[in-house]
Design a protein around this motif. Structure first.
Motif, PDB file in Angstrom:
ATOM      1  N   GLU A 132       0.807  -1.218   0.000  1.00  0.00           N
ATOM      2  CA  GLU A 132       0.000   0.000   0.000  1.00  0.00           C
ATOM      3  C   GLU A 132       0.843   1.272   0.000  1.00  0.00           C
ATOM      4  OE1 GLU A 132       0.406  -1.414   4.258  1.00  0.00           O
ATOM      5  OE2 GLU A 132      -0.104  -2.349   2.362  1.00  0.00           O
ATOM      6  N   VAL A 133       2.110   1.167   0.346  1.00  0.00           N
ATOM      7  CA  VAL A 133       2.998   2.330   0.373  1.00  0.00           C
ATOM      8  C   VAL A 133       3.956   2.320  -0.818  1.00  0.00           C
ATOM      9  CG1 VAL A 133       4.791   3.508   1.695  1.00  0.00           C
ATOM     10  CG2 VAL A 133       2.858   2.473   2.880  1.00  0.00           C
ATOM     11  N   GLY A 134       4.427   1.148  -1.191  1.00  0.00           N
ATOM     12  CA  GLY A 134       5.390   1.022  -2.283  1.00  0.00           C
ATOM     13  C   GLY A 134       6.816   1.009  -1.757  1.00  0.00           C
ATOM     14  N   VAL A 135       7.745   1.184  -2.661  1.00  0.00           N
ATOM     15  CA  VAL A 135       9.162   1.169  -2.313  1.00  0.00           C
ATOM     16  C   VAL A 135       9.529   2.546  -1.767  1.00  0.00           C
ATOM     17  CG1 VAL A 135      11.504   0.905  -3.209  1.00  0.00           C
ATOM     18  CG2 VAL A 135       9.671  -0.541  -4.094  1.00  0.00           C
ATOM     19  N   VAL A 136      10.047   2.579  -0.562  1.00  0.00           N
ATOM     20  CA  VAL A 136      10.473   3.836   0.052  1.00  0.00           C
ATOM     21  C   VAL A 136      11.863   3.661   0.647  1.00  0.00           C
ATOM     22  CG1 VAL A 136       8.149   4.664   0.578  1.00  0.00           C
ATOM     23  CG2 VAL A 136       9.366   3.306   2.257  1.00  0.00           C
ATOM     24  N   ALA A 137      12.588   4.770   0.739  1.00  0.00           N
ATOM     25  CA  ALA A 137      13.908   4.750   1.350  1.00  0.00           C
ATOM     26  C   ALA A 137      14.159   6.092   2.018  1.00  0.00           C
ATOM     27  CB  ALA A 137      14.983   4.473   0.300  1.00  0.00           C
ATOM     28  N   PRO A 138      14.580   6.078   3.282  1.00  0.00           N
ATOM     29  CA  PRO A 138      14.928   7.338   3.937  1.00  0.00           C
ATOM     30  C   PRO A 138      16.203   7.899   3.314  1.00  0.00           C
ATOM     31  CG  PRO A 138      15.472   5.478   5.346  1.00  0.00           C
ATOM     32  CD  PRO A 138      14.772   4.921   4.141  1.00  0.00           C
ATOM     33  N   VAL A 139      16.319   9.202   3.270  1.00  0.00           N
ATOM     34  CA  VAL A 139      17.508   9.820   2.685  1.00  0.00           C
ATOM     35  C   VAL A 139      18.187  10.728   3.697  1.00  0.00           C
ATOM     36  CG1 VAL A 139      16.687   9.687   0.298  1.00  0.00           C
ATOM     37  CG2 VAL A 139      16.147  11.692   1.669  1.00  0.00           C
ATOM     38  N   GLU A 140      19.496  10.858   3.542  1.00  0.00           N
ATOM     39  CA  GLU A 140      20.284  11.765   4.371  1.00  0.00           C
ATOM     40  C   GLU A 140      20.389  13.138   3.720  1.00  0.00           C
ATOM     41  OE1 GLU A 140      24.120  10.234   5.765  1.00  0.00           O
ATOM     42  OE2 GLU A 140      23.399   8.238   5.227  1.00  0.00           O
ATOM     43  N   GLY A 141      20.094  13.223   2.452  1.00  0.00           N
ATOM     44  CA  GLY A 141      20.208  14.498   1.750  1.00  0.00           C
ATOM     45  C   GLY A 141      21.537  14.681   1.046  1.00  0.00           C
TER      46      GLY A 141
ATOM     47  N   LEU B 136      14.678   8.257 -10.285  1.00  0.00           N
ATOM     48  CA  LEU B 136      15.316   9.367  -9.597  1.00  0.00           C
ATOM     49  C   LEU B 136      15.535  10.448 -10.645  1.00  0.00           C
ATOM     50  CD1 LEU B 136      17.886   7.399  -7.419  1.00  0.00           C
ATOM     51  CD2 LEU B 136      15.633   8.264  -6.750  1.00  0.00           C
ATOM     52  N   ASP B 137      15.009  11.625 -10.381  1.00  0.00           N
ATOM     53  CA  ASP B 137      15.040  12.725 -11.343  1.00  0.00           C
ATOM     54  C   ASP B 137      16.100  13.743 -10.948  1.00  0.00           C
ATOM     55  OD1 ASP B 137      14.222  14.061 -13.594  1.00  0.00           O
ATOM     56  OD2 ASP B 137      12.256  14.614 -12.814  1.00  0.00           O
ATOM     57  N   ALA B 138      16.755  14.339 -11.922  1.00  0.00           N
ATOM     58  CA  ALA B 138      17.773  15.357 -11.669  1.00  0.00           C
ATOM     59  C   ALA B 138      17.189  16.489 -10.833  1.00  0.00           C
ATOM     60  CB  ALA B 138      18.308  15.901 -12.986  1.00  0.00           C
ATOM     61  N   GLY B 139      17.973  16.937  -9.864  1.00  0.00           N
ATOM     62  CA  GLY B 139      17.541  18.037  -9.015  1.00  0.00           C
ATOM     63  C   GLY B 139      16.714  17.616  -7.821  1.00  0.00           C
ATOM     64  N   HIS B 140      16.434  16.315  -7.691  1.00  0.00           N
ATOM     65  CA  HIS B 140      15.676  15.797  -6.547  1.00  0.00           C
ATOM     66  C   HIS B 140      16.564  14.794  -5.819  1.00  0.00           C
ATOM     67  CE1 HIS B 140      11.948  17.700  -7.833  1.00  0.00           C
ATOM     68  NE2 HIS B 140      12.307  17.357  -9.059  1.00  0.00           N
TER      69      HIS B 140
END
Length: 138
Positions: A14-23, A67-71
């Motif tokens: 119900e959520v899909g593939v997710v991953a926390p990011v450090e930035g 993954l898109d450029a700038g994000h």
């Protein structure tokens, strides 16, 4: 021994593939003979988390992320990146059975950029025909 440990949430349909990011920041470039990845430490860990998320045993074959450029984590100078789970032994996409398609260099350049960006949006909404034809679902 010192180890680097990464963790990601378990896959939930119900959520899909997710991953926390450090930035962190990663730049993907298309070289003459190779795809090149450059990143700071946090960006490389962010990219690793996306791969780790897709490796969850519960993730269905064909799930993928764009993954898109700038994000985060991709820099604005990066080309877009698609990371897909494909469980077959031969990981060559079905649309290119011989593995000879080098057209990706043209796909992400110049005037085609906006077209490619819109294809990603349609893919995320499960309406991008090439991804659907290749068995890649979100």
């Amino acid at each position: 021994m010192n180890e680097i440990t990464l963790s990601v949430p378990r896959y939930r349909r119900e959520v899909g593939v997710v991953a926390p990011v450090e930035g962190g920041t990663v730049r993907v470039e298309l070289g003459d003979d190779a795809i090149q990845l450059f990143g700071d430490a946090a960006g490389l860990r962010d990219l690793a988390r996306w791969c780790l998320s897709l490796s969850d045993p519960s993730v269905p074959d064909g799930r993928h992320i764009h993954l898109d450029a700038g994000h985060t984590p991709l820099s604005s100078e990066s080309v877009p990146l698609l990371i897909a789970r494909q469980d077959s032994v031969n990981a060559t996409p079905p649309s290119d059975p011989g593995g000879r398609d080098r057209g990706i260099r043209q796909t992400h350049k110049g005037a085609r950029w906006e077209k490619q960006r819109m294809m990603m949006v349609r893919c995320l909404k499960n309406t991008h025909a090439p991804c659907l034809a290749a068995g890649l679902s979100t």
